[in-house]
Design a protein around this motif. Structure first.
Motif, PDB file in Angstrom:
ATOM      1  N   SER A 287       5.728  11.201 -13.383  1.00  0.00           N
ATOM      2  CA  SER A 287       5.019  10.379 -12.395  1.00  0.00           C
ATOM      3  C   SER A 287       3.520  10.392 -12.646  1.00  0.00           C
ATOM      4  CB  SER A 287       5.313  10.881 -10.984  1.00  0.00           C
ATOM      5  OG  SER A 287       6.667  10.750 -10.679  1.00  0.00           O
ATOM      6  N   LEU A 288       2.995  11.546 -13.008  1.00  0.00           N
ATOM      7  CA  LEU A 288       1.574  11.634 -13.311  1.00  0.00           C
ATOM      8  C   LEU A 288       1.213  10.773 -14.518  1.00  0.00           C
ATOM      9  CD1 LEU A 288      -1.126  12.925 -12.551  1.00  0.00           C
ATOM     10  CD2 LEU A 288      -0.523  14.844 -14.024  1.00  0.00           C
ATOM     11  N   ALA A 289       2.053  10.789 -15.544  1.00  0.00           N
ATOM     12  CA  ALA A 289       1.805   9.956 -16.722  1.00  0.00           C
ATOM     13  C   ALA A 289       1.855   8.471 -16.347  1.00  0.00           C
ATOM     14  CB  ALA A 289       2.832  10.264 -17.807  1.00  0.00           C
ATOM     15  N   ILE A 290       2.847   8.068 -15.557  1.00  0.00           N
ATOM     16  CA  ILE A 290       2.941   6.668 -15.115  1.00  0.00           C
ATOM     17  C   ILE A 290       1.722   6.290 -14.298  1.00  0.00           C
ATOM     18  CG2 ILE A 290       4.238   5.089 -13.614  1.00  0.00           C
ATOM     19  CD1 ILE A 290       6.781   6.643 -14.512  1.00  0.00           C
ATOM     20  N   LEU A 291       1.288   7.177 -13.423  1.00  0.00           N
ATOM     21  CA  LEU A 291       0.114   6.916 -12.590  1.00  0.00           C
ATOM     22  C   LEU A 291      -1.133   6.709 -13.444  1.00  0.00           C
ATOM     23  CD1 LEU A 291      -1.191   6.821  -9.760  1.00  0.00           C
ATOM     24  CD2 LEU A 291      -1.409   9.304  -9.895  1.00  0.00           C
TER      25      LEU A 291
ATOM     26  N   TRP B  95       1.670  -5.356  -7.863  1.00  0.00           N
ATOM     27  CA  TRP B  95       1.643  -4.427  -8.990  1.00  0.00           C
ATOM     28  C   TRP B  95       1.103  -3.060  -8.587  1.00  0.00           C
ATOM     29  CZ3 TRP B  95       4.192  -4.410 -13.277  1.00  0.00           C
ATOM     30  CH2 TRP B  95       4.648  -5.611 -13.820  1.00  0.00           C
ATOM     31  N   LEU B  96       0.390  -3.006  -7.489  1.00  0.00           N
ATOM     32  CA  LEU B  96      -0.147  -1.723  -7.044  1.00  0.00           C
ATOM     33  C   LEU B  96       0.938  -0.808  -6.491  1.00  0.00           C
ATOM     34  CD1 LEU B  96      -3.502  -2.840  -5.449  1.00  0.00           C
ATOM     35  CD2 LEU B  96      -3.096  -1.827  -7.688  1.00  0.00           C
ATOM     36  N   LEU B  97       2.145  -1.346  -6.333  1.00  0.00           N
ATOM     37  CA  LEU B  97       3.261  -0.485  -5.940  1.00  0.00           C
ATOM     38  C   LEU B  97       3.600   0.524  -7.033  1.00  0.00           C
ATOM     39  CD1 LEU B  97       5.624  -3.008  -4.152  1.00  0.00           C
ATOM     40  CD2 LEU B  97       4.265  -1.185  -3.118  1.00  0.00           C
ATOM     41  N   VAL B  98       3.327   0.185  -8.286  1.00  0.00           N
ATOM     42  CA  VAL B  98       3.626   1.101  -9.400  1.00  0.00           C
ATOM     43  C   VAL B  98       2.843   2.408  -9.252  1.00  0.00           C
ATOM     44  CG1 VAL B  98       3.525   1.430 -11.903  1.00  0.00           C
ATOM     45  CG2 VAL B  98       4.312  -0.745 -10.952  1.00  0.00           C
ATOM     46  N   PRO B  99       1.496   2.379  -9.154  1.00  0.00           N
ATOM     47  CA  PRO B  99       0.803   3.652  -8.976  1.00  0.00           C
ATOM     48  C   PRO B  99       1.073   4.298  -7.616  1.00  0.00           C
ATOM     49  CG  PRO B  99      -0.772   1.851  -8.960  1.00  0.00           C
ATOM     50  CD  PRO B  99       0.556   1.273  -9.333  1.00  0.00           C
ATOM     51  N   ALA B 100       1.375   3.492  -6.593  1.00  0.00           N
ATOM     52  CA  ALA B 100       1.677   4.066  -5.279  1.00  0.00           C
ATOM     53  C   ALA B 100       2.967   4.882  -5.335  1.00  0.00           C
ATOM     54  CB  ALA B 100       1.780   2.968  -4.232  1.00  0.00           C
ATOM     55  N   VAL B 101       4.002   4.324  -5.936  1.00  0.00           N
ATOM     56  CA  VAL B 101       5.271   5.045  -6.059  1.00  0.00           C
ATOM     57  C   VAL B 101       5.111   6.246  -6.990  1.00  0.00           C
ATOM     58  CG1 VAL B 101       7.652   4.845  -6.897  1.00  0.00           C
ATOM     59  CG2 VAL B 101       6.666   3.050  -5.479  1.00  0.00           C
ATOM     60  N   ALA B 102       4.344   6.092  -8.060  1.00  0.00           N
ATOM     61  CA  ALA B 102       4.114   7.206  -8.975  1.00  0.00           C
ATOM     62  C   ALA B 102       3.366   8.336  -8.266  1.00  0.00           C
ATOM     63  CB  ALA B 102       3.339   6.738 -10.200  1.00  0.00           C
ATOM     64  N   SER B 103       2.372   7.988  -7.463  1.00  0.00           N
ATOM     65  CA  SER B 103       1.647   9.043  -6.750  1.00  0.00           C
ATOM     66  C   SER B 103       2.538   9.713  -5.712  1.00  0.00           C
ATOM     67  CB  SER B 103       0.386   8.484  -6.097  1.00  0.00           C
ATOM     68  OG  SER B 103       0.692   7.579  -5.063  1.00  0.00           O
ATOM     69  N   LEU B 104       3.456   8.959  -5.104  1.00  0.00           N
ATOM     70  CA  LEU B 104       4.412   9.568  -4.186  1.00  0.00           C
ATOM     71  C   LEU B 104       5.321  10.540  -4.938  1.00  0.00           C
ATOM     72  CD1 LEU B 104       5.590   9.778  -1.338  1.00  0.00           C
ATOM     73  CD2 LEU B 104       7.094   7.858  -1.930  1.00  0.00           C
ATOM     74  N   GLY B 105       5.733  10.171  -6.148  1.00  0.00           N
ATOM     75  CA  GLY B 105       6.533  11.076  -6.972  1.00  0.00           C
ATOM     76  C   GLY B 105       5.795  12.363  -7.290  1.00  0.00           C
ATOM     77  N   VAL B 106       4.501  12.236  -7.596  1.00  0.00           N
ATOM     78  CA  VAL B 106       3.690  13.429  -7.860  1.00  0.00           C
ATOM     79  C   VAL B 106       3.624  14.296  -6.610  1.00  0.00           C
ATOM     80  CG1 VAL B 106       1.365  14.254  -8.391  1.00  0.00           C
ATOM     81  CG2 VAL B 106       2.325  12.365  -9.689  1.00  0.00           C
ATOM     82  N   PHE B 107       3.349  13.680  -5.463  1.00  0.00           N
ATOM     83  CA  PHE B 107       3.235  14.435  -4.218  1.00  0.00           C
ATOM     84  C   PHE B 107       4.552  15.121  -3.852  1.00  0.00           C
ATOM     85  CE2 PHE B 107      -0.867  12.691  -3.139  1.00  0.00           C
ATOM     86  CZ  PHE B 107      -1.393  13.657  -2.298  1.00  0.00           C
TER      87      PHE B 107
ATOM     88  N   TRP C 200      -1.388  11.110   2.091  1.00  0.00           N
ATOM     89  CA  TRP C 200      -0.923  10.093   1.146  1.00  0.00           C
ATOM     90  C   TRP C 200      -0.709   8.765   1.879  1.00  0.00           C
ATOM     91  CZ3 TRP C 200       3.415   7.021   0.691  1.00  0.00           C
ATOM     92  CH2 TRP C 200       3.539   6.349  -0.517  1.00  0.00           C
ATOM     93  N   ILE C 201      -0.038   8.805   3.021  1.00  0.00           N
ATOM     94  CA  ILE C 201       0.223   7.583   3.791  1.00  0.00           C
ATOM     95  C   ILE C 201      -1.091   6.941   4.222  1.00  0.00           C
ATOM     96  CG2 ILE C 201       1.159   6.731   5.986  1.00  0.00           C
ATOM     97  CD1 ILE C 201       3.423   8.826   5.601  1.00  0.00           C
ATOM     98  N   TYR C 202      -2.029   7.738   4.703  1.00  0.00           N
ATOM     99  CA  TYR C 202      -3.329   7.231   5.135  1.00  0.00           C
ATOM    100  C   TYR C 202      -4.075   6.552   3.986  1.00  0.00           C
ATOM    101  CZ  TYR C 202      -8.099   7.240   6.953  1.00  0.00           C
ATOM    102  OH  TYR C 202      -9.357   6.871   7.341  1.00  0.00           O
ATOM    103  N   SER C 203      -4.065   7.185   2.815  1.00  0.00           N
ATOM    104  CA  SER C 203      -4.796   6.605   1.684  1.00  0.00           C
ATOM    105  C   SER C 203      -4.134   5.327   1.175  1.00  0.00           C
ATOM    106  CB  SER C 203      -4.932   7.628   0.551  1.00  0.00           C
ATOM    107  OG  SER C 203      -3.663   7.985   0.052  1.00  0.00           O
TER     108      SER C 203
END
Length: 110
Positions: A20-24, A45-57, A95-98
């Motif tokens: 997830s970090l690599a994708i982000l 397209w911003l869903l890609v880094p959003a989902v990746a950051s959720l995976g990291v979290f 995470w949700i707030y950001s």
């Protein structure tokens, strides 16, 4: 649990976290190169880094659970779980707030 016998979920959580970090990082670099003032990147397209950051979290929280709660002794275990729950909820709230602030700022400018 000893250090020689790691929990069975540790390896999958590490794989999810670093993938997830690599994708982000790749998606952020790609968006930085693709976006211009005339042709901004679509908000979808911003869903890609959003989902990746959720995976990291989520994987980070899972690894913290394994380290702090699952490997702790039984005495004070309820207290450990309560403190961990508060920490996990705080991290997810941030995470949700950001994500919400980012989305609202994008839709306000469009």
């Amino acid at each position: 649990m000893s250090d020689n016998n790691p929990h069975r979920l540790r390896k999958p959580l590490l794989i999810v976290e670093f993938s997830s970090l690599a994708i982000l990082l790749v998606s952020m670099a790609w968006f930085g190169n693709q976006s211009t003032a005339e042709h901004p990147v679509s908000a979808a397209w911003l869903l890609v880094p959003a989902v990746a950051s959720l995976g990291v979290f989520l994987s980070f929280i899972g690894l913290m659970y394994l380290r702090w709660v699952a490997s702790a002794s039984n005495e004070g275990n309820a207290r450990h779980k309560l403190i961990f729950l508060l920490l996990a909820l705080s991290l997810l709230g941030i995470w949700i707030y950001s994500i919400a602030n980012t989305w609202l700022s994008l839709t306000a400018t469009n």
